[in-house]
Design a protein around this motif. Sequence first.
Motif, PDB file in Angstrom:
ATOM      1  N   ALA A 195      29.873 -34.103 -25.584  1.00  0.00           N
ATOM      2  CA  ALA A 195      30.175 -34.379 -24.291  1.00  0.00           C
ATOM      3  C   ALA A 195      31.132 -35.306 -24.126  1.00  0.00           C
ATOM      4  CB  ALA A 195      28.743 -34.664 -23.555  1.00  0.00           C
ATOM      5  N   TYR A 196      31.193 -36.346 -24.955  1.00  0.00           N
ATOM      6  CA  TYR A 196      32.175 -37.523 -24.824  1.00  0.00           C
ATOM      7  C   TYR A 196      33.589 -36.864 -25.173  1.00  0.00           C
ATOM      8  CZ  TYR A 196      28.614 -41.008 -24.117  1.00  0.00           C
ATOM      9  OH  TYR A 196      27.695 -41.943 -23.742  1.00  0.00           O
ATOM     10  N   HIS A 197      33.644 -36.339 -26.131  1.00  0.00           N
ATOM     11  CA  HIS A 197      34.865 -35.572 -26.867  1.00  0.00           C
ATOM     12  C   HIS A 197      35.456 -34.686 -25.836  1.00  0.00           C
ATOM     13  CE1 HIS A 197      36.077 -35.388 -31.161  1.00  0.00           C
ATOM     14  NE2 HIS A 197      36.871 -35.643 -30.578  1.00  0.00           N
ATOM     15  N   THR A 198      34.579 -33.903 -25.051  1.00  0.00           N
ATOM     16  CA  THR A 198      35.100 -33.110 -23.904  1.00  0.00           C
ATOM     17  C   THR A 198      35.836 -33.966 -22.645  1.00  0.00           C
ATOM     18  OG1 THR A 198      33.472 -31.459 -24.427  1.00  0.00           O
ATOM     19  CG2 THR A 198      34.380 -31.208 -22.298  1.00  0.00           C
ATOM     20  N   VAL A 199      35.148 -35.014 -22.385  1.00  0.00           N
ATOM     21  CA  VAL A 199      35.591 -35.785 -21.320  1.00  0.00           C
ATOM     22  C   VAL A 199      36.895 -36.526 -21.580  1.00  0.00           C
ATOM     23  CG1 VAL A 199      35.027 -37.926 -19.829  1.00  0.00           C
ATOM     24  CG2 VAL A 199      33.529 -36.344 -20.221  1.00  0.00           C
ATOM     25  N   ILE A 200      36.950 -36.812 -23.023  1.00  0.00           N
ATOM     26  CA  ILE A 200      38.271 -37.504 -23.488  1.00  0.00           C
ATOM     27  C   ILE A 200      39.376 -36.529 -23.420  1.00  0.00           C
ATOM     28  CG2 ILE A 200      39.580 -38.561 -25.446  1.00  0.00           C
ATOM     29  CD1 ILE A 200      36.797 -39.894 -26.020  1.00  0.00           C
ATOM     30  N   GLY A 201      39.104 -35.254 -23.788  1.00  0.00           N
ATOM     31  CA  GLY A 201      40.197 -34.052 -23.931  1.00  0.00           C
ATOM     32  C   GLY A 201      40.681 -33.734 -22.385  1.00  0.00           C
ATOM     33  N   LEU A 202      39.621 -33.742 -21.654  1.00  0.00           N
ATOM     34  CA  LEU A 202      40.123 -33.311 -20.010  1.00  0.00           C
ATOM     35  C   LEU A 202      40.668 -34.374 -19.530  1.00  0.00           C
ATOM     36  CD1 LEU A 202      36.626 -31.675 -18.966  1.00  0.00           C
ATOM     37  CD2 LEU A 202      38.939 -30.594 -19.383  1.00  0.00           C
ATOM     38  N   ASP A 203      40.502 -35.720 -19.836  1.00  0.00           N
ATOM     39  CA  ASP A 203      41.230 -36.832 -19.326  1.00  0.00           C
ATOM     40  C   ASP A 203      42.835 -36.694 -19.792  1.00  0.00           C
ATOM     41  OD1 ASP A 203      39.185 -37.921 -17.662  1.00  0.00           O
ATOM     42  OD2 ASP A 203      38.557 -39.403 -19.123  1.00  0.00           O
ATOM     43  N   ALA A 204      42.841 -36.381 -21.226  1.00  0.00           N
ATOM     44  CA  ALA A 204      44.074 -36.450 -21.669  1.00  0.00           C
ATOM     45  C   ALA A 204      44.996 -35.133 -21.113  1.00  0.00           C
ATOM     46  CB  ALA A 204      44.077 -36.132 -23.328  1.00  0.00           C
ATOM     47  N   LEU A 205      44.304 -34.064 -20.829  1.00  0.00           N
ATOM     48  CA  LEU A 205      44.888 -32.957 -20.181  1.00  0.00           C
ATOM     49  C   LEU A 205      45.479 -33.181 -18.952  1.00  0.00           C
ATOM     50  CD1 LEU A 205      42.860 -29.904 -21.270  1.00  0.00           C
ATOM     51  CD2 LEU A 205      45.211 -30.308 -22.084  1.00  0.00           C
ATOM     52  N   LYS A 206      44.571 -33.946 -18.103  1.00  0.00           N
ATOM     53  CA  LYS A 206      45.010 -34.115 -16.677  1.00  0.00           C
ATOM     54  C   LYS A 206      46.260 -35.156 -16.748  1.00  0.00           C
ATOM     55  CE  LYS A 206      40.496 -34.850 -14.209  1.00  0.00           C
ATOM     56  NZ  LYS A 206      39.389 -35.882 -13.796  1.00  0.00           N
ATOM     57  N   LYS A 207      46.699 -36.052 -17.806  1.00  0.00           N
ATOM     58  CA  LYS A 207      47.714 -36.780 -17.624  1.00  0.00           C
ATOM     59  C   LYS A 207      48.913 -35.855 -18.067  1.00  0.00           C
ATOM     60  CE  LYS A 207      45.127 -40.815 -18.425  1.00  0.00           C
ATOM     61  NZ  LYS A 207      44.494 -41.886 -19.634  1.00  0.00           N
ATOM     62  N   ILE A 208      48.689 -34.912 -18.857  1.00  0.00           N
ATOM     63  CA  ILE A 208      49.923 -33.921 -19.278  1.00  0.00           C
ATOM     64  C   ILE A 208      50.174 -32.985 -18.022  1.00  0.00           C
ATOM     65  CG2 ILE A 208      50.464 -32.125 -20.986  1.00  0.00           C
ATOM     66  CD1 ILE A 208      48.716 -33.419 -22.936  1.00  0.00           C
ATOM     67  N   LEU A 209      49.170 -32.504 -17.481  1.00  0.00           N
ATOM     68  CA  LEU A 209      49.676 -31.667 -16.186  1.00  0.00           C
ATOM     69  C   LEU A 209      49.906 -32.300 -15.172  1.00  0.00           C
ATOM     70  CD1 LEU A 209      46.655 -29.098 -17.166  1.00  0.00           C
ATOM     71  CD2 LEU A 209      49.116 -28.851 -17.745  1.00  0.00           C
TER      72      LEU A 209
END
Length: 130
Positions: free
Chosen positions: A116-130
């Motif tokens: 769950a934590y990995h998923t949240v970190i990945g989604l946060d990183a994607l938000k910054k890219i997009l």
Amino acid sequence: MVKFFLSKRGEKLEKISLEKNFERYAKQWEALTLADDFLFGKVMHDEYLCTEMIKRILPDLDIGEIKFVQTQETSQQTFDTRGVRFDVFAKSDRRKIFDCEIQTSNKKDLHRRPRAYHTVIGLDALKKIL
């Protein structure tokens, strides 16, 4: 030395011996270990100490230097999803992200939490890219 605490109306509420309080808090402080959430957060909040701790735990990983540390970082993707709270969230100068958690009790969902934590970190990183 004796200290008196006064209410807003000036009434004497309680008197406390500062020496006794100091002794009590000194004993509590000496009983702390790195597994204590308060002490873990204080130690890991320092960028140098956080870097050294991660390097000792993961000696084969080239992490560089930690340049950002946030303790008790909360992340929630949308208003209707469950958020997560990272004990220590850190970023290195080599664009690596670290979530450092201290686990002191045996929880049955321990195998789900990192995912769950990995998923949240990945989604946060994607938000910054997009």
